[in-house]
Write an enzyme that holds these catalytic residues in place. Structure first.
Site: not given
Length: 188
Positions: A16, A38, A46
């Site tokens: 990522y 989000e 996250w």
């Protein structure tokens, strides 16, 4: 090879960081995906959401915002009680559906959500040159303006901190720190 200090050694997280974070996104489906993810992250890390990303893709029909906007109570119940691989929070699930409807309205007005989003920066990404992770802000005037406008349009789970993370994720703002190998690659 130096990376930003927030990434751990999990191959999923490394991929990522190395391949996605900070790369400009113009595809509306991908922009909607990050909006949902989000929002789901609120109050969580996250990394937690990233590990659930594939489950979200399955549960939310590949982030097809047209399909998500049409979800009814049966689908909400399925997401809350049968989709164990996502964050089963009623407010966050309802937010994804509401935001899909608002997302479509923005597309009707601007042609694409991408046009709307990138219009905040006149199509030019912001490339920052932070030397240390501690210098990176959690919100800015840009995220404040985006958050305020999205809220005015009916979106939720779009506070300024969430929106700054969103802007970073979709590459409107490039916040890889200078010592990170991705900074020089993405500033070109």
């Amino acid at each position: 090879m130096q990376r930003c200090g927030w990434v751990n050694e999990d191959p999923l997280y490394l991929a990522y960081h190395d391949e996605e974070w900070g790369v400009p996104v113009y595809d509306d489906r991908k922009l909607f995906e990050f909006l949902v993810l989000e929002g789901a992250q609120a109050g969580l890390s996250w990394y937690t959401i990233l590990r659930k990303r594939e489950n979200y893709r399955t549960a939310f029909d590949g982030f097809d915002f047209g399909k998500v906007a049409a979800y009814g109570e049966d689908k909400v119940a399925e997401l809350l009680f049968e989709s164990s691989g996502i964050v089963r929070n009623r407010l966050k699930v309802a937010s994804a559906i509401r935001n899909a409807k608002c997302f479509q309205e923005v597309r009707e007005e601007f042609g694409t959500f991408s046009n709307y989003l990138w219009g905040f920066v006149d199509g030019e990404r912001i490339v920052n040159h932070w030397r240390e992770l501690s210098e990176v802000p959690v919100s800015t005037d840009l995220s404040d303006r985006l958050s305020k406008d999205l809220k005015r349009r009916g979106f939720n789970f779009v506070g300024t901190t969430i929106m700054y993370s969103y802007l970073q994720a979709v590459g409107v703002v490039m916040d890889h720190i200078v010592p990170c190998f991705r900074h020089s690659e993405l500033q070109k």
